[in-house]
Design a protein around this motif. Sequence first.
Motif, PDB file in Angstrom:
ATOM      1  N   GLU A  46     -73.736  20.123 -41.511  1.00 36.92           N
ATOM      2  CA  GLU A  46     -74.288  18.954 -42.537  1.00 36.92           C
ATOM      3  C   GLU A  46     -75.442  18.514 -41.906  1.00 36.92           C
ATOM      4  N   PRO A  70     -74.479  16.520 -47.309  1.00 31.10           N
ATOM      5  CA  PRO A  70     -73.229  16.226 -46.892  1.00 31.10           C
ATOM      6  C   PRO A  70     -72.191  17.421 -47.519  1.00 31.10           C
ATOM      7  N   PHE A  71     -71.030  17.795 -46.831  1.00 26.90           N
ATOM      8  CA  PHE A  71     -70.038  18.659 -47.198  1.00 26.90           C
ATOM      9  C   PHE A  71     -70.555  19.911 -47.509  1.00 26.90           C
ATOM     10  N   GLY A 125     -66.872  10.794 -47.895  1.00 30.19           N
ATOM     11  CA  GLY A 125     -66.160  11.412 -46.873  1.00 30.19           C
ATOM     12  C   GLY A 125     -66.563  10.291 -45.489  1.00 30.19           C
ATOM     13  N   GLU A 126     -66.459  10.956 -44.556  1.00 27.41           N
ATOM     14  CA  GLU A 126     -66.422  10.414 -43.260  1.00 27.41           C
ATOM     15  C   GLU A 126     -67.843  10.432 -42.585  1.00 27.41           C
ATOM     16  N   ALA A 127     -68.253  11.574 -42.044  1.00 25.27           N
ATOM     17  CA  ALA A 127     -69.445  11.659 -41.250  1.00 25.27           C
ATOM     18  C   ALA A 127     -69.795  13.059 -41.365  1.00 25.27           C
ATOM     19  N   PRO A 128     -71.239  13.530 -41.234  1.00 28.49           N
ATOM     20  CA  PRO A 128     -71.708  14.793 -41.178  1.00 28.49           C
ATOM     21  C   PRO A 128     -71.050  15.442 -39.983  1.00 28.49           C
ATOM     22  N   GLY A 129     -70.859  16.835 -40.279  1.00 26.76           N
ATOM     23  CA  GLY A 129     -70.472  17.555 -39.250  1.00 26.76           C
ATOM     24  C   GLY A 129     -71.642  18.586 -38.739  1.00 26.76           C
ATOM     25  N   ASN A 143     -71.287   9.836 -47.468  1.00 27.77           N
ATOM     26  CA  ASN A 143     -70.415   9.653 -46.456  1.00 27.77           C
ATOM     27  C   ASN A 143     -70.434   8.115 -45.809  1.00 27.77           C
ATOM     28  N   ALA A 170     -65.223  22.627 -44.576  1.00 31.11           N
ATOM     29  CA  ALA A 170     -64.743  21.509 -45.415  1.00 31.11           C
ATOM     30  C   ALA A 170     -65.238  21.179 -46.983  1.00 31.11           C
ATOM     31  N   HIS A 230     -58.679  14.141 -45.900  1.00 27.27           N
ATOM     32  CA  HIS A 230     -59.843  14.992 -45.958  1.00 27.27           C
ATOM     33  C   HIS A 230     -59.797  16.295 -45.725  1.00 27.27           C
TER      34      HIS A 230
HETATM   35  N1  URA Z   1     -66.727  15.845 -43.170  1.00 33.76           N
HETATM   36  C1  URA Z   1     -67.217  14.818 -43.933  1.00 33.76           C
HETATM   37  O1  URA Z   1     -66.518  13.756 -43.658  1.00 33.76           O
HETATM   38  N2  URA Z   1     -68.520  14.665 -44.211  1.00 33.76           N
HETATM   39  C2  URA Z   1     -69.126  15.739 -44.365  1.00 33.76           C
HETATM   40  O2  URA Z   1     -70.402  15.604 -45.026  1.00 33.76           O
HETATM   41  C3  URA Z   1     -68.895  16.867 -43.864  1.00 33.76           C
HETATM   42  C4  URA Z   1     -67.584  16.946 -43.312  1.00 33.76           C
END
Ligand code: URA
Length: 276
Positions: A109, A115-116, A102-106, A142, A120, A219
């Motif tokens: 997270e 992650p995730f 994925g991209e980055a923690p929100g 991520n 999402a 995503h």
């Molecule tokens: N979106 C992401 O890209 N990664 C995560 O871990 C959570 C949401």
Amino acid sequence: MTSIMTHPDHSTIEQTRETLRALRWVLSGHAMSGLQEWHRASRSPVFAAEPVGTDTRSEDPAQGLMLAREELGDCRRCRLHTSRTQIVFGDGSAAARLVFVGEAPGFEEDRQGRPFVGRAGQLLNKTLAQIHLKREDVYIANVIKHRPPENRDPLPEELSACRPYLLQQIQIIEPKIIVTLGRFSMMLFLPDAKISRDHGRPRWVVWQGKKVLVVPLFHPAAALRNPAVMRDFNTDMLKLPDIIAALNTNLLPTDEVITPPVAQETTPSEDQLTLL
Ligand code: URA
């Protein structure tokens, strides 16, 4: 007698469709267990070749990931460390053949350190369950390991500070398939791709010297915002069992293989990793 002579009625057609759908899922389940068998088959010779008594820890992906996490330490390599609560390294099986990036923690997270796990993540879990997979069967990471403030897009210097650690995770796990979730992850592996055109289309990539199948997906957070994207996301996720089955039976065409320049330039040597 009559059933042959007359047209089947609507409910018979529906019943047949339902049976075919069920059959397809059973076969997909076999494809998935094929994925696990395939993993064992590809790793075990490495262990079998080790003489008894030799320390095989470097061949153990779980141990490798633990060491990589230790190496990352209390990361302060970019400015994101000032606003994050904790590092979100990765989650799932170190022996997985399928890795989601994925991209980055929100927010959630960042709070939980996994992650995730927010909305999402719930969508990802739900669609994984539809293809008979659990989070524990795959690995999830991520591109960026710290939450960007207000979930903004990661900056180039943040991406390059974090990239060696994702590369290291992939090098340790050696997945056969990488599913990218969103643009930032896709661009790392398929720099010429366009998500609206290429989502759900598997492509071979030479990554860290090995061929890996990369499947770019929207995503899940984008899917939650837009019903059309949600449809594409679900359709693409549901293709994964067939992609795995095709890979297991060598049915995927192998003529087009791309080598993303970034993979060449940024693959970290062990020295680079300790210097970072
Ligand atoms: N979106 C992401 O890209 N990664 C995560 O871990 C959570 C949401």
